[in-house]
Write a protein that holds these residues in place. Structure first.
Motif, PDB file in Angstrom:
ATOM      1  N   GLN A 133       0.846  -1.213   0.000  1.00 26.77           N
ATOM      2  CA  GLN A 133       0.000   0.000   0.000  1.00 26.77           C
ATOM      3  C   GLN A 133       0.873   1.252   0.000  1.00 26.77           C
ATOM      4  OE1 GLN A 133      -2.778  -0.201   3.272  1.00 26.77           O
ATOM      5  NE2 GLN A 133      -3.931  -1.860   2.347  1.00 26.77           N
ATOM      6  N   SER A 162      -2.759   5.720  -0.112  1.00 24.56           N
ATOM      7  CA  SER A 162      -3.093   6.783   0.848  1.00 24.56           C
ATOM      8  C   SER A 162      -4.233   7.681   0.356  1.00 24.56           C
ATOM      9  CB  SER A 162      -1.861   7.626   1.151  1.00 24.56           C
ATOM     10  OG  SER A 162      -2.188   8.584   2.135  1.00 24.56           O
ATOM     11  N   ASN A 193       5.913   9.769   9.711  1.00 28.12           N
ATOM     12  CA  ASN A 193       5.536   8.353   9.719  1.00 28.12           C
ATOM     13  C   ASN A 193       6.737   7.472   9.329  1.00 28.12           C
ATOM     14  OD1 ASN A 193       4.534   6.124   7.662  1.00 28.12           O
ATOM     15  ND2 ASN A 193       2.973   6.332   9.250  1.00 28.12           N
ATOM     16  N   GLN A 194       7.505   7.947   8.364  1.00 30.53           N
ATOM     17  CA  GLN A 194       8.567   7.100   7.807  1.00 30.53           C
ATOM     18  C   GLN A 194       9.831   7.074   8.654  1.00 30.53           C
ATOM     19  OE1 GLN A 194       6.958   7.311   3.216  1.00 30.53           O
ATOM     20  NE2 GLN A 194       8.648   8.592   3.782  1.00 30.53           N
ATOM     21  N   HIS A 218      -5.272  -2.644  12.934  1.00 29.42           N
ATOM     22  CA  HIS A 218      -3.995  -3.365  12.892  1.00 29.42           C
ATOM     23  C   HIS A 218      -2.987  -2.921  13.941  1.00 29.42           C
ATOM     24  CE1 HIS A 218      -5.267  -5.064   9.102  1.00 29.42           C
ATOM     25  NE2 HIS A 218      -5.527  -3.861   8.636  1.00 29.42           N
TER      26      HIS A 218
HETATM   27  N1  FAQ Z   1      -5.454   6.111   3.479  1.00 21.80           N
HETATM   28  O1  FAQ Z   1      -5.448  -0.285  11.345  1.00 21.80           O
HETATM   29  P1  FAQ Z   1      -5.020   0.936  10.614  1.00 21.80           P
HETATM   30  C1  FAQ Z   1       3.787   9.629   0.835  1.00 21.80           C
HETATM   31  C2  FAQ Z   1      -6.610   1.950   6.229  1.00 21.80           C
HETATM   32  S1  FAQ Z   1       3.607   8.029   1.281  1.00 21.80           S
HETATM   33  C3  FAQ Z   1      -6.039   4.975   3.071  1.00 21.80           C
HETATM   34  O2  FAQ Z   1      -4.579   2.092  11.429  1.00 21.80           O
HETATM   35  P2  FAQ Z   1      -2.319   0.487   9.678  1.00 21.80           P
HETATM   36  C4  FAQ Z   1       4.986  10.051   0.041  1.00 21.80           C
HETATM   37  C5  FAQ Z   1      -5.635   0.829   6.540  1.00 21.80           C
HETATM   38  O3  FAQ Z   1      -4.918   0.417   5.381  1.00 21.80           O
HETATM   39  C6  FAQ Z   1       2.030   7.990   2.125  1.00 21.80           C
HETATM   40  N2  FAQ Z   1      -6.269   3.935   3.911  1.00 21.80           N
HETATM   41  O4  FAQ Z   1      -3.904   0.540   9.519  1.00 21.80           O
HETATM   42  C7  FAQ Z   1       4.595  11.046  -0.965  1.00 21.80           C
HETATM   43  C8  FAQ Z   1      -6.576  -0.230   7.078  1.00 21.80           C
HETATM   44  O5  FAQ Z   1      -7.275  -0.867   5.999  1.00 21.80           O
HETATM   45  P3  FAQ Z   1      -6.908  -2.375   5.488  1.00 21.80           P
HETATM   46  C9  FAQ Z   1       1.690   6.642   2.485  1.00 21.80           C
HETATM   47  C10 FAQ Z   1      -5.861   4.079   5.194  1.00 21.80           C
HETATM   48  O6  FAQ Z   1      -1.785  -0.088   8.414  1.00 21.80           O
HETATM   49  C11 FAQ Z   1       4.429  12.379  -0.619  1.00 21.80           C
HETATM   50  C12 FAQ Z   1      -7.627   0.598   7.817  1.00 21.80           C
HETATM   51  O7  FAQ Z   1      -7.572   1.899   7.265  1.00 21.80           O
HETATM   52  N3  FAQ Z   1       2.447   6.224   3.635  1.00 21.80           N
HETATM   53  O8  FAQ Z   1       2.935  10.354   1.179  1.00 21.80           O
HETATM   54  C13 FAQ Z   1      -5.238   5.235   5.665  1.00 21.80           C
HETATM   55  O9  FAQ Z   1      -1.909  -0.152  10.954  1.00 21.80           O
HETATM   56  C14 FAQ Z   1       4.071  13.316  -1.589  1.00 21.80           C
HETATM   57  C15 FAQ Z   1      -7.369   0.638   9.327  1.00 21.80           C
HETATM   58  O10 FAQ Z   1      -6.200   1.424   9.645  1.00 21.80           O
HETATM   59  C16 FAQ Z   1       2.403   4.965   4.070  1.00 21.80           C
HETATM   60  O11 FAQ Z   1       1.747   4.126   3.494  1.00 21.80           O
HETATM   61  C17 FAQ Z   1      -5.019   6.295   4.742  1.00 21.80           C
HETATM   62  N4  FAQ Z   1      -4.460   7.464   5.099  1.00 21.80           N
HETATM   63  O12 FAQ Z   1      -1.890   2.041   9.782  1.00 21.80           O
HETATM   64  C18 FAQ Z   1       4.405  10.647  -2.275  1.00 21.80           C
HETATM   65  C19 FAQ Z   1       3.231   4.657   5.283  1.00 21.80           C
HETATM   66  N5  FAQ Z   1      -4.961   5.078   6.976  1.00 21.80           N
HETATM   67  O13 FAQ Z   1      -5.492  -2.326   4.975  1.00 21.80           O
HETATM   68  C20 FAQ Z   1       4.045  11.586  -3.236  1.00 21.80           C
HETATM   69  C21 FAQ Z   1       3.180   3.220   5.693  1.00 21.80           C
HETATM   70  C22 FAQ Z   1      -5.425   3.853   7.327  1.00 21.80           C
HETATM   71  O14 FAQ Z   1      -7.045  -3.289   6.661  1.00 21.80           O
HETATM   72  C23 FAQ Z   1       3.892  12.918  -2.891  1.00 21.80           C
HETATM   73  N6  FAQ Z   1       1.921   2.875   6.263  1.00 21.80           N
HETATM   74  N7  FAQ Z   1      -5.976   3.261   6.260  1.00 21.80           N
HETATM   75  O15 FAQ Z   1      -7.883  -2.663   4.382  1.00 21.80           O
HETATM   76  C24 FAQ Z   1       1.616   3.007   7.584  1.00 21.80           C
HETATM   77  O16 FAQ Z   1       2.407   3.501   8.376  1.00 21.80           O
HETATM   78  C25 FAQ Z   1       0.292   2.496   8.044  1.00 21.80           C
HETATM   79  O17 FAQ Z   1      -0.203   1.605   7.059  1.00 21.80           O
HETATM   80  C26 FAQ Z   1      -0.781   3.618   8.334  1.00 21.80           C
HETATM   81  C27 FAQ Z   1      -2.098   2.929   8.715  1.00 21.80           C
HETATM   82  C28 FAQ Z   1      -0.292   4.462   9.488  1.00 21.80           C
HETATM   83  C29 FAQ Z   1      -0.991   4.487   7.093  1.00 21.80           C
END
Ligand code: FAQ
Length: 315
Positions: free
Chosen positions: A40, A108, A135-136, A207
């Motif tokens: 994701q 996201s 976050n990262q 999660h």
């Molecule tokens: N959007 O139990 P949690 C960037 C979903 S990179 C959509 O809290 P988790 C660079 C979540 O998947 C930005 N869905 O989940 C850039 C789960 O659904 P599922 C991306 C979301 O995984 C800048 C459900 O809600 N960064 O910006 C979102 O423990 C400029 C329950 O949520 C990352 O991906 C959302 N915002 O925590 C590029 C960082 N939030 O999968 C271009 C890595 C939650 O069960 C231009 N990811 N959900 O169907 C993480 O750190 C974690 O996955 C979180 C969510 C913190 C995002």
């Protein structure tokens, strides 16, 4: 010392702050949640190229254009590191991309909002990359080795992204009345969606508990969101602009900023595919994939030809 079974060895490594590597035994659920999160994350980087890509042809100067191109290319690179890290968990990049295109995999929420003016390039760099870094940085200490190592490199690039975004806004904030208004308008539109990037409240986060135990996540969604608010509430003073939140206030007792309620209905609506640009973003990704088919075929044909040539040399 008693012989440990694979699960005990895994647990011991987590406790000892050792990284879990691709060939190590790991619980199925650990593999699955890492694969979900890393893929994701990769999709977010790639879809995240679209709102800024929209402004490359309209950048106000050659210098701004060169910087924006470099930034958007960096995001593509981040996607590639992350797809590679995710592939070590046993799913192919083709399968992950197919899941994105069918809408099975998430990316996201933030990238489903439109980039309407040049000031949005500043707001995305400052706020969106700013939220991403917070976050990262935490994820450089995540327990899965390939993910942690990818994050170290990505964070270095993200900090340049954030500074270039802030600098765009700084110039606008010192410009004409129209430029100042454009700067404030972009901040108004991107502020709340940036707060949503950190995910639902801890109490709603399905999660988090398990991911914290496995040290995939080292800080909770709400902790990171608060860290972001505290940082931005100070930085905005330099711009002389306002955050669109009447409840934003320093709380001397907590030593943090209090802030207003997030519109979670809006968040879930966007996550479920009904945001302002969800359809447009997925259509653009699918089209880019289809248009790139001949490049992939040519690369495979070239690699096969080279293999044949090398084989005949050996023979
Ligand atoms: N959007 O139990 P949690 C960037 C979903 S990179 C959509 O809290 P988790 C660079 C979540 O998947 C930005 N869905 O989940 C850039 C789960 O659904 P599922 C991306 C979301 O995984 C800048 C459900 O809600 N960064 O910006 C979102 O423990 C400029 C329950 O949520 C990352 O991906 C959302 N915002 O925590 C590029 C960082 N939030 O999968 C271009 C890595 C939650 O069960 C231009 N990811 N959900 O169907 C993480 O750190 C974690 O996955 C979180 C969510 C913190 C995002």
């Amino acid at each position: 010392m008693p012989v440990q079974n694979p699960e005990q060895i895994f647990q011991q490594k987590i406790e000892d702050e050792l990284k879990i590597e691709p060939k190590d035994w790991m619980p199925d659920a650990y593999r699955k949640t890492n694969l979900r999160q890393i893929s994701q994350h990769a999709h977010s980087e790639v879809v995240g190229m679209l709102p800024e890509g929209n402004w490359i042809t309209r950048a106000p100067s050659l210098k701004r254009k060169a910087i924006l191109i470099a930034k958007v290319q960096d995001e593509a690179g981040h996607g590639l590191y992350l797809y590679s890290a995710a592939e070590t968990l046993g799913q192919s990049r083709d399968e992950m991309i197919a899941d994105l295109h069918t809408g099975k995999a998430k990316y996201s929420s933030i990238f489903n909002y439109p980039s309407l003016t040049w000031a949005d390039m500043g707001a995305i760099g400052w706020l969106v990359d700013g939220a991403a870094i917070i976050n990262q940085v935490m994820l450089t200490r995540t327990s899965y080795g390939p993910y942690a190592r990818a994050m170290v490199r990505i964070c270095k690039e993200e900090s340049f992204h954030q500074r270039q975004g802030f600098e765009i806004l700084l110039v606008l904030s010192q410009g004409t009345d129209e430029q100042k208004a454009m700067c404030q308008d972009a901040i108004n539109r991107w502020w709340w969606p940036s707060l949503m990037m950190f995910g639902p409240h801890d109490s709603e986060s399905t999660h988090s508990e398990q991911s914290m135990q496995w040290k995939i996540k080292r800080k909770s969604n709400d902790e990171l969101r608060q860290q972001f608010v505290d940082m931005i509430a100070e930085q905005i003073k330099v711009l002389g602009m306002k955050l669109p939140d009447k409840d934003l206030k320093w709380n001397a007792e907590k030593k943090h900023y209090d802030f207003g309620k997030i519109n979670w209905d809006e968040f879930w609506n966007v996550v479920r595919g009904n945001g302002p640009c969800n359809k447009q973003r997925l259509d653009a990704r699918r089209k880019a994939h289809e248009n790139g088919q001949w490049v992939r075929e040519a690369a495979i044909a070239y690699a096969e030809k080279r293999n044949e040539k090398n084989k005949s040399k050996v023979a």
